[in-house]
Design an enzyme around this catalytic site. Sequence first.
Site, PDB file in Angstrom:
ATOM      1  N   CYS A 137      45.398  12.008  -4.434  1.00  0.00           N
ATOM      2  CA  CYS A 137      44.604  11.197  -5.775  1.00  0.00           C
ATOM      3  C   CYS A 137      45.428  10.169  -6.466  1.00  0.00           C
ATOM      4  CB  CYS A 137      44.211  12.217  -6.414  1.00  0.00           C
ATOM      5  SG  CYS A 137      45.081  13.827  -7.026  1.00  0.00           S
TER       6      CYS A 137
ATOM      7  N   ASN B 284      46.275   7.970 -13.340  1.00  0.00           N
ATOM      8  CA  ASN B 284      47.393   8.880 -13.032  1.00  0.00           C
ATOM      9  C   ASN B 284      48.315   9.462 -14.191  1.00  0.00           C
ATOM     10  OD1 ASN B 284      47.412   7.868 -10.352  1.00  0.00           O
ATOM     11  ND2 ASN B 284      49.172   6.704 -10.289  1.00  0.00           N
TER      12      ASN B 284
ATOM     13  N   ASP C  81      41.670   1.627 -14.864  1.00  0.00           N
ATOM     14  CA  ASP C  81      42.870   2.263 -15.125  1.00  0.00           C
ATOM     15  C   ASP C  81      42.760   2.675 -16.646  1.00  0.00           C
ATOM     16  OD1 ASP C  81      45.750   3.217 -15.069  1.00  0.00           O
ATOM     17  OD2 ASP C  81      46.214   1.283 -15.759  1.00  0.00           O
ATOM     18  N   ARG C  82      43.629   3.458 -17.038  1.00  0.00           N
ATOM     19  CA  ARG C  82      43.463   3.790 -18.610  1.00  0.00           C
ATOM     20  C   ARG C  82      44.613   3.325 -19.158  1.00  0.00           C
ATOM     21  NH1 ARG C  82      44.374   9.926 -21.007  1.00  0.00           N
ATOM     22  NH2 ARG C  82      46.133   8.992 -21.425  1.00  0.00           N
ATOM     23  N   ASP C  83      45.881   3.863 -19.285  1.00  0.00           N
ATOM     24  CA  ASP C  83      46.725   3.159 -20.043  1.00  0.00           C
ATOM     25  C   ASP C  83      47.230   1.844 -19.874  1.00  0.00           C
ATOM     26  OD1 ASP C  83      46.882   5.876 -21.073  1.00  0.00           O
ATOM     27  OD2 ASP C  83      48.455   6.641 -19.838  1.00  0.00           O
TER      28      ASP C  83
HETATM   29 MG   LIG Z   1      48.131   1.729 -16.669  1.00  0.00          MG
HETATM   30 ZN   LIG Z   2      46.966  13.980  -7.612  1.00  0.00          ZN
END
Ligand SMILES: [Mg+2]
Ligand SMILES: [Zn+2]
Length: 190
Positions: free
Chosen positions: A109, A54, A11-13
């Site tokens: 997604c 996301n 995951d990024r953030d």
């Molecule tokens: Mg996150």
């Molecule tokens: Zn999506």
Amino acid sequence: MPSLKPAVFLDRDGVINRDTGYTHKLDELEILAGVAAGCRQLIAAGFELIIVTNQSGIARGLYNEHDYQQFSTELLRQLNLQKVHFLAVYFCPHHKEGEIASYRQECYCRKPQPGMLLRAASEHPIDLTQSYIIGDRPSDLEAGENAGLKANVLIETGKTITAEGQAKADYVAANFVAATEWILTDFNSR
Ligand SMILES: [Mg+2]
Ligand SMILES: [Zn+2]
């Protein structure tokens, strides 16, 4: 047939960079402590690294795809300078209640759906059953479970850990280095 490689989905953030809430401004980009070192360890152990993020802020009209790409490019550039290379980056711009009509949809997604992870495995020689995800929300772990990953790691550097998250996690890590060490131990104890 090429042999399949294990991956660590990130995951990024809240995992790679500080989560400031719909993070997209370049001056809010802060890569978290231990991320570069941990990523290099995973790469050295044979893992591919793949970002799955996301980005419903796009559907919500808080920023656009160009803003997202600019932030992403800078994040990748800074990590590249530290010898960290990602195999791929996937993002979901959708939200079912988004302001922007073209992104307003219930998609496959957006985590906890496994769409980004399954797409990664369809586009790259990845063995999902030997792969991991590191995330800071229950939805990250659910995406890992829905994609059939080996294990799902919850990290404490982002959103506040909930009982729900704890229950879904195979391991709760205080920081990125701890997550990396657990994954390497788990992977080598097969
Ligand atoms: Mg996150
Ligand atoms: Zn999506």
